[in-house]
Scaffold this active site. Structure first.
Site, PDB file in Angstrom:
ATOM      1  CG  PHE A   1      -7.858  14.850 -25.481  1.00 55.00           C
ATOM      2  CD1 PHE A   1      -8.064  14.375 -26.769  1.00 55.00           C
ATOM      3  CD2 PHE A   1      -8.380  14.125 -24.421  1.00 55.00           C
ATOM      4  CE1 PHE A   1      -8.760  13.199 -26.989  1.00 55.00           C
ATOM      5  CE2 PHE A   1      -9.083  12.941 -24.638  1.00 55.00           C
ATOM      6  CZ  PHE A   1      -9.271  12.483 -25.918  1.00 55.00           C
ATOM      7  CG  ASP A   2     -12.436  15.242 -26.751  1.00 55.20           C
ATOM      8  OD1 ASP A   2     -11.650  15.870 -27.474  1.00 55.20           O
ATOM      9  OD2 ASP A   2     -13.106  14.293 -27.149  1.00 55.20           O
TER      10      ASP A   2
ATOM     11  CG  HIS B   1     -18.292  11.329 -28.876  1.00 53.20           C
ATOM     12  ND1 HIS B   1     -18.242  12.347 -27.950  1.00 53.20           N
ATOM     13  CD2 HIS B   1     -17.205  10.545 -28.635  1.00 53.20           C
ATOM     14  CE1 HIS B   1     -17.166  12.186 -27.193  1.00 53.20           C
ATOM     15  NE2 HIS B   1     -16.524  11.111 -27.587  1.00 53.20           N
TER      16      HIS B   1
ATOM     17  CE  LYS C   1      -4.311   8.605 -25.287  1.00 57.73           C
ATOM     18  NZ  LYS C   1      -5.150   8.756 -24.099  1.00 57.73           N
TER      19      LYS C   1
ATOM     20  CB  ALA D   1      -1.159  11.590 -24.367  1.00 59.44           C
TER      21      ALA D   1
ATOM     22  CE1 TYR E   1      -4.172   1.875   0.583  1.00 60.63           C
ATOM     23  CE2 TYR E   1      -2.593   3.414   1.539  1.00 60.63           C
ATOM     24  CZ  TYR E   1      -3.848   3.146   1.029  1.00 60.63           C
ATOM     25  OH  TYR E   1      -4.772   4.147   0.953  1.00 60.63           O
TER      26      TYR E   1
ATOM     27  CG  ASP F   1      -2.279  16.325 -22.764  1.00 58.20           C
ATOM     28  OD1 ASP F   1      -1.741  15.205 -22.653  1.00 58.20           O
ATOM     29  OD2 ASP F   1      -3.477  16.462 -23.076  1.00 58.20           O
TER      30      ASP F   1
HETATM   31  N1  F0G Z   1      -4.605  14.074 -23.540  1.00 59.60           N
HETATM   32  C1  F0G Z   1      -4.579  13.628 -24.811  1.00 59.60           C
HETATM   33  C2  F0G Z   1      -3.788  14.365 -25.832  1.00 59.60           C
HETATM   34  C3  F0G Z   1      -5.323  12.487 -25.173  1.00 59.60           C
HETATM   35  O1  F0G Z   1      -5.302  12.066 -26.441  1.00 59.60           O
HETATM   36  C4  F0G Z   1      -6.059  11.799 -24.165  1.00 59.60           C
HETATM   37  C5  F0G Z   1      -6.842  10.616 -24.496  1.00 59.60           C
HETATM   38  C6  F0G Z   1      -6.030  12.287 -22.854  1.00 59.60           C
HETATM   39  C7  F0G Z   1      -5.284  13.430 -22.572  1.00 59.60           C
HETATM   40  C8  F0G Z   1      -6.791  11.630 -21.738  1.00 59.60           C
HETATM   41  O2  F0G Z   1      -6.157  10.480 -21.350  1.00 59.60           O
HETATM   42  O3  F0G Z   1      -7.786   8.645 -21.896  1.00 59.60           O
HETATM   43  O4  F0G Z   1      -5.867   8.285 -20.342  1.00 59.60           O
HETATM   44  O5  F0G Z   1      -7.781   9.655 -19.644  1.00 59.60           O
HETATM   45  N2  F0G Z   1      -7.081  10.248 -25.669  1.00 59.60           N
HETATM   46  C9  F0G Z   1      -7.753   9.017 -26.102  1.00 59.60           C
HETATM   47  C10 F0G Z   1      -7.938   9.053 -27.599  1.00 59.60           C
HETATM   48  C11 F0G Z   1      -8.981   8.677 -25.358  1.00 59.60           C
HETATM   49  O6  F0G Z   1      -8.638   8.148 -28.110  1.00 59.60           O
HETATM   50  O7  F0G Z   1      -7.396   9.915 -28.276  1.00 59.60           O
HETATM   51  P1  F0G Z   1      -6.946   9.198 -20.780  1.00 59.60           P
END
Ligand code: F0G
Length: 458
Positions: free
Chosen positions: A124-125, A449, A257, A216, A72, A214
């Protein structure tokens, strides 16, 4: 004769996939209300819905899973991960989280407040969601050229320095930090140049603002810097990564990723103040500080994934496969966001389905057609994903309407890529006969979506 290019790995374990008939697919997609998120994975032959969490781990990663420390507090797996992150990024403070959006949630709980403005390239969304959910503004300062899919630029993910400086002057004290997404997913997996990052750092210093990456797909971004930015051609991916992170104050990471794990993420920073401010939210939302949202075994696998995927050969295999798909599409004259991105090809749907009006969602229509053609599941990054304007409740048709074909890491061979390209060509060849799209029957107020129910018009 020069030897041809081949993958930098061989395959030790395989997973069966199944083809289906057009009749089966007609029935399945109808039952799914023409929404590919509602299909089950066994109804899909080649799955390109995302490159996130869908990669194949190496033998070394699986071996590390076996010796994960599930304590833990104070697990050795955390310290393995922390040491690797420090080596690659130079950041001293690490907070593990269960995925990228959780890292955003934890860090933004400390940094983002009502009325703030966070400028950067395309957020990103989920990043945007975590900013807007706190009644702050995500200000997109991406270069305008990114919207022209046919324009070939080496670094189409860049921040427009003029737009950024205007924002820094205009919003001054309302800006807690600048965010840079590497690579720029929304603009098509397009990279940000080292020069652009240096220019951002200069502005940040001038206006006394921190910079957050960010990250990823940071390793893919480093690959593009090495192969497209002259001064970096002799540097290793690890050297380039370190130089990129030297220009930032901290990072959020979706490890699903470029970490090549199925689940995981983290925050890393050089700012003790950010760490101290965010750590309480980690305990509250994710878990204790030496595991956050992750198992010990997963932290071990991530440490190795980060090491492997900051090696040139692994990245070259990956990015050349995406480029190979682009070459096949060029052969058939199919328009996509140029040049090919790091993790996906984004097909310019309104340029393909010229008879489908925007009100009938061309990219979603193309997504359905490709699924019906060969059981290939891409995903719409377009007008449906854009949701409605919160004030007018009108559909937002201002952006680009794309079909994203995201390629999982180390999963498919170029034979699969050929199937994808030819399936898309078959749809392309009958594009003149596709005159109607889809109509929305039911939709959620945000993130529609995932659950939208559609009707196919004829
Ligand atoms: N930032 C970027 C640039 C991303 O592409 C994603 C996720 C996230 C943050 C969020 O990360 O999914 O681990 O919570 N992108 C995926 C996609 C979902 O299909 O492009 P997460």
């Amino acid at each position: 004769m020069e030897l041809p290019f081949a993958e930098s790995w061989k395959i030790k374990m395989v997973e069966a996939i199944r083809k289906s008939t057009r009749e089966e697919r007609e029935e399945w997609i109808k039952k799914a209300h023409y929404n590919v998120f509602q299909l089950t994975s066994d109804q899909v032959y080649i799955d390109l819905i995302t490159d996130s969490g869908t990669g194949a781990m190496s033998d070394q990663q699986w071996a590390a899973m076996m010796v994960g420390d599930e304590s833990y507090a104070g697990a050795s797996s955390f310290f393995n991960l922390k040491a690797m992150i420090k080596q690659i990024t130079g950041f001293d403070y690490v907070i593990p989280t269960h995925q990228g959006r959780a890292a955003e949630n934890v860090l933004f709980s400390y940094l983002v407040h009502e009325g703030d403005v966070i400028p950067g390239n395309s957020h990103f969304d989920t990043t945007k969601g975590h900013i807007e959910g706190r009644k702050a503004i995500a200000l997109d300062c991406t270069i305008d050229e990114a919207k022209d899919t046919q324009l070939e630029l080496p670094f189409k993910g860049n921040v427009d320095i003029k737009k950024l400086e205007d924002a820094l002057i205009k919003y001054a004290d309302r800006i807690p930090f600048i965010i840079v997404t590497i690579t720029n997913n929304t603009a098509g997996g397009q990279p940000v140049s080292m020069q652009n990052m240096k220019d951002i750092r200069c502005l940040a210093d001038k206006y006394n603002k921190p910079v957050l990456f960010d990250s990823a797909r940071f390793a893919e971004n480093a690959y593009f810097i090495k192969t497209r930015e002259e001064a970096y051609k002799d540097k290793t991916i690890k050297e380039i990564s370190r130089e990129m992170f030297d220009l930032a104050d901290g990072m959020t990471m979706s490890a699903k990723k470029d970490g090549i794990v199925n689940m995981g993420g983290f925050i890393a920073t050089r700012k003790e103040e950010w760490y101290e401010g965010a750590k309480g939210y980690c305990v509250q939302y994710e878990g204790y500080l030496t595991y956050g949202g992750m198992n010990g075994r997963d932290m071990n696998a991530l440490a190795i994934g980060l090491d492997e995927n900051t090696e040139f050969d692994n990245l070259e295999t990956r990015i050349r496969q995406v480029a190979y798909l682009a070459e096949r599409l060029d052969e058939f004259g199919i328009p996509y966001q140029r040049p090919a991105g790091g993790h996906a090809i984004f097909v310019d749907a309104p340029k393909v389905l010229t008879h489908v009006p925007k009100e009938e969602f061309p990219a979603q229509t193309l997504t359905i057609e490709l699924y019906l053609e060969a059981g290939i599941r891409g995903c719409e990054i377009g007008y449906i994903l854009a949701d409605r304007d919160p004030v007018t409740h009108e559909n937002r048709f201002g952006g680009i309407d794309l079909l994203r074909l995201a390629i999982p890491r180390r999963v498919y061979t170029n034979n699969h890529i050929d199937v994808i390209a030819v399936a898309l060509k078959n749809v392309f060849d009958r594009r003149e006969s596709i005159t109607r799209g889809v109509k929305i029957l039911w939709e959620a107020p945000i993130m529609r979506h995932f659950t939208v129910k559609l009707e196919r018009l004829s």
